[in-house]
Write a protein that holds these residues in place. Structure first.
Motif, PDB file in Angstrom:
ATOM      1  N   ASP A 169       1.078  -1.388   0.379  1.00  0.00           N
ATOM      2  CA  ASP A 169       0.025  -0.239   0.047  1.00  0.00           C
ATOM      3  C   ASP A 169       0.745   1.358  -0.575  1.00  0.00           C
ATOM      4  O   ASP A 169       1.742   1.468   0.955  1.00  0.00           O
ATOM      5  CB  ASP A 169      -1.023   0.024   1.406  1.00  0.00           C
ATOM      6  CG  ASP A 169      -1.412  -1.204   1.617  1.00  0.00           C
ATOM      7  OD1 ASP A 169      -1.926  -1.544   0.519  1.00  0.00           O
ATOM      8  OD2 ASP A 169      -2.773  -1.467   2.308  1.00  0.00           O
ATOM      9  N   LEU A 170       0.449   2.100  -0.661  1.00  0.00           N
ATOM     10  CA  LEU A 170       1.123   3.678  -0.705  1.00  0.00           C
ATOM     11  C   LEU A 170      -0.163   4.745  -0.221  1.00  0.00           C
ATOM     12  O   LEU A 170      -0.937   4.579  -0.866  1.00  0.00           O
ATOM     13  CB  LEU A 170       1.468   3.715  -1.932  1.00  0.00           C
ATOM     14  CG  LEU A 170       2.254   4.797  -2.504  1.00  0.00           C
ATOM     15  CD1 LEU A 170       3.449   5.045  -1.582  1.00  0.00           C
ATOM     16  CD2 LEU A 170       2.320   5.141  -4.117  1.00  0.00           C
ATOM     17  N   TYR A 171       0.317   5.400   0.688  1.00  0.00           N
ATOM     18  CA  TYR A 171      -0.260   6.288   1.168  1.00  0.00           C
ATOM     19  C   TYR A 171       0.759   7.959   0.836  1.00  0.00           C
ATOM     20  O   TYR A 171       1.669   7.960   0.750  1.00  0.00           O
ATOM     21  CB  TYR A 171      -0.306   6.597   2.647  1.00  0.00           C
ATOM     22  CG  TYR A 171      -1.312   4.920   3.014  1.00  0.00           C
ATOM     23  CD1 TYR A 171      -2.885   5.118   2.984  1.00  0.00           C
ATOM     24  CD2 TYR A 171      -0.386   3.837   3.458  1.00  0.00           C
ATOM     25  CE1 TYR A 171      -3.095   4.098   3.008  1.00  0.00           C
ATOM     26  CE2 TYR A 171      -0.420   3.117   3.685  1.00  0.00           C
ATOM     27  CZ  TYR A 171      -2.234   2.774   3.931  1.00  0.00           C
ATOM     28  OH  TYR A 171      -2.993   1.664   3.589  1.00  0.00           O
ATOM     29  N   PRO A 172       0.189   8.323  -0.270  1.00  0.00           N
ATOM     30  CA  PRO A 172       0.998   9.403  -0.783  1.00  0.00           C
ATOM     31  C   PRO A 172       0.517  10.809   0.330  1.00  0.00           C
ATOM     32  O   PRO A 172      -0.297  10.599   0.537  1.00  0.00           O
ATOM     33  CB  PRO A 172       0.167   9.887  -2.674  1.00  0.00           C
ATOM     34  CG  PRO A 172      -0.477   9.321  -2.441  1.00  0.00           C
ATOM     35  CD  PRO A 172      -0.618   8.339  -1.315  1.00  0.00           C
ATOM     36  N   ASP A 173       2.025  11.688   0.336  1.00  0.00           N
ATOM     37  CA  ASP A 173       1.745  13.027   1.005  1.00  0.00           C
ATOM     38  C   ASP A 173       1.211  13.786  -0.092  1.00  0.00           C
ATOM     39  O   ASP A 173       2.414  14.442  -0.847  1.00  0.00           O
ATOM     40  CB  ASP A 173       3.252  12.905   1.406  1.00  0.00           C
ATOM     41  CG  ASP A 173       3.435  14.337   2.549  1.00  0.00           C
ATOM     42  OD1 ASP A 173       2.301  15.488   2.474  1.00  0.00           O
ATOM     43  OD2 ASP A 173       4.548  14.976   2.932  1.00  0.00           O
ATOM     44  N   GLU A 174      -0.175  14.794   0.558  1.00  0.00           N
ATOM     45  CA  GLU A 174      -0.465  15.413  -0.287  1.00  0.00           C
ATOM     46  C   GLU A 174      -0.100  16.885   0.504  1.00  0.00           C
ATOM     47  O   GLU A 174      -0.321  18.019  -1.174  1.00  0.00           O
ATOM     48  CB  GLU A 174      -2.240  15.757  -0.140  1.00  0.00           C
ATOM     49  CG  GLU A 174      -2.715  14.518  -0.632  1.00  0.00           C
ATOM     50  CD  GLU A 174      -2.475  13.760  -2.296  1.00  0.00           C
ATOM     51  OE1 GLU A 174      -2.728  14.740  -2.887  1.00  0.00           O
ATOM     52  OE2 GLU A 174      -2.148  13.102  -2.761  1.00  0.00           O
ATOM     53  N   GLU A 175       0.802  17.242   1.238  1.00  0.00           N
ATOM     54  CA  GLU A 175       0.899  19.113   1.298  1.00  0.00           C
ATOM     55  C   GLU A 175       2.328  18.522   0.900  1.00  0.00           C
ATOM     56  O   GLU A 175       2.949  19.641   0.669  1.00  0.00           O
ATOM     57  CB  GLU A 175       0.409  18.967   2.784  1.00  0.00           C
ATOM     58  CG  GLU A 175      -0.616  18.352   2.991  1.00  0.00           C
ATOM     59  CD  GLU A 175      -1.429  19.256   4.707  1.00  0.00           C
ATOM     60  OE1 GLU A 175      -0.114  19.934   5.261  1.00  0.00           O
ATOM     61  OE2 GLU A 175      -2.668  19.156   4.701  1.00  0.00           O
ATOM     62  N   GLY A 176       3.587  17.481   2.512  1.00  0.00           N
ATOM     63  CA  GLY A 176       4.978  17.502   1.592  1.00  0.00           C
ATOM     64  C   GLY A 176       5.534  18.794   2.794  1.00  0.00           C
ATOM     65  O   GLY A 176       4.668  19.044   2.935  1.00  0.00           O
ATOM     66  N   LEU A 177       6.199  19.277   3.080  1.00  0.00           N
ATOM     67  CA  LEU A 177       7.430  19.972   3.448  1.00  0.00           C
ATOM     68  C   LEU A 177       7.769  21.196   3.372  1.00  0.00           C
ATOM     69  O   LEU A 177       8.983  20.414   1.647  1.00  0.00           O
ATOM     70  CB  LEU A 177       7.987  19.054   4.494  1.00  0.00           C
ATOM     71  CG  LEU A 177       6.836  18.747   5.942  1.00  0.00           C
ATOM     72  CD1 LEU A 177       7.750  18.162   6.922  1.00  0.00           C
ATOM     73  CD2 LEU A 177       6.174  19.309   6.403  1.00  0.00           C
ATOM     74  N   ASP A 178       8.364  22.351   3.301  1.00  0.00           N
ATOM     75  CA  ASP A 178       9.292  22.732   2.556  1.00  0.00           C
ATOM     76  C   ASP A 178      10.423  22.598   3.683  1.00  0.00           C
ATOM     77  O   ASP A 178      10.636  23.280   4.510  1.00  0.00           O
ATOM     78  CB  ASP A 178       9.105  24.510   2.403  1.00  0.00           C
ATOM     79  CG  ASP A 178       8.151  24.750   1.466  1.00  0.00           C
ATOM     80  OD1 ASP A 178       8.420  24.183   0.570  1.00  0.00           O
ATOM     81  OD2 ASP A 178       7.098  25.699   1.102  1.00  0.00           O
ATOM     82  N   LEU A 179      11.925  22.565   3.045  1.00  0.00           N
ATOM     83  CA  LEU A 179      12.924  21.904   3.211  1.00  0.00           C
ATOM     84  C   LEU A 179      14.392  22.926   2.928  1.00  0.00           C
ATOM     85  O   LEU A 179      13.969  22.915   1.843  1.00  0.00           O
ATOM     86  CB  LEU A 179      13.119  20.803   3.285  1.00  0.00           C
ATOM     87  CG  LEU A 179      12.228  20.040   4.396  1.00  0.00           C
ATOM     88  CD1 LEU A 179      11.812  18.340   4.455  1.00  0.00           C
ATOM     89  CD2 LEU A 179      12.137  20.706   6.306  1.00  0.00           C
ATOM     90  N   ALA A 180      15.337  22.698   3.456  1.00  0.00           N
ATOM     91  CA  ALA A 180      16.605  23.826   3.232  1.00  0.00           C
ATOM     92  C   ALA A 180      17.372  22.818   1.989  1.00  0.00           C
ATOM     93  O   ALA A 180      17.755  23.060   0.480  1.00  0.00           O
ATOM     94  CB  ALA A 180      16.972  24.126   4.098  1.00  0.00           C
ATOM     95  N   ASP A 181      17.353  21.653   2.305  1.00  0.00           N
ATOM     96  CA  ASP A 181      17.581  20.971   1.352  1.00  0.00           C
ATOM     97  C   ASP A 181      17.756  19.037   1.450  1.00  0.00           C
ATOM     98  O   ASP A 181      16.828  19.049   2.241  1.00  0.00           O
ATOM     99  CB  ASP A 181      20.016  20.856   1.460  1.00  0.00           C
ATOM    100  CG  ASP A 181      20.079  20.358   2.582  1.00  0.00           C
ATOM    101  OD1 ASP A 181      19.091  19.896   3.690  1.00  0.00           O
ATOM    102  OD2 ASP A 181      20.992  20.746   3.463  1.00  0.00           O
ATOM    103  N   GLN A 182      18.385  18.644   0.880  1.00  0.00           N
ATOM    104  CA  GLN A 182      17.881  16.901   1.199  1.00  0.00           C
ATOM    105  C   GLN A 182      18.477  16.616   1.971  1.00  0.00           C
ATOM    106  O   GLN A 182      17.760  15.385   3.141  1.00  0.00           O
ATOM    107  CB  GLN A 182      19.268  16.006  -0.399  1.00  0.00           C
ATOM    108  CG  GLN A 182      18.232  14.480  -0.210  1.00  0.00           C
ATOM    109  CD  GLN A 182      18.915  13.929  -0.998  1.00  0.00           C
ATOM    110  OE1 GLN A 182      19.014  14.330  -2.471  1.00  0.00           O
ATOM    111  NE2 GLN A 182      19.168  12.601  -1.266  1.00  0.00           N
TER     112      GLN A 182
END
Length: 79
Positions: free
Chosen positions: A14-27
């Motif tokens: 099963d895959l549960y996609p993240d619809e919002e995400g997060l703004d981050l500085a780098d990998q």
């Protein structure tokens, strides 16, 4: 410049996609966030005999970046 990272959860097949995400500085920040999220998910896992593989698949709008995973295997030691 911040990049938006999405942390999709894969639980077995099963895959549960993240619809919002997060703004981050780098990998590196995304790797830390994925590791923390896996730790939080591990707290609610069922007993060992019922577990499946679990992963967080990290992507940006450009596509997949990396996967952080827990792999559950029970190795029986020879006695």
């Amino acid at each position: 410049m911040m990049t938006r990272y999405y942390f999709d959860i894969r639980d077995g097949q099963d895959l549960y996609p993240d619809e919002e995400g997060l703004d981050l500085a780098d990998q590196k920040a995304a790797e830390i966030e994925a590791a923390r999220a896996l730790g939080d998910l591990a707290k609610d896992l069922p007993p060992l005999d019922e577990r499946q593989h679990m992963a967080i698949e990290v992507r940006t709008m450009s596509g997949p970046i990396f996967q952080a995973a827990f792999v559950f295997e029970i190795a029986r030691l020879k006695q």
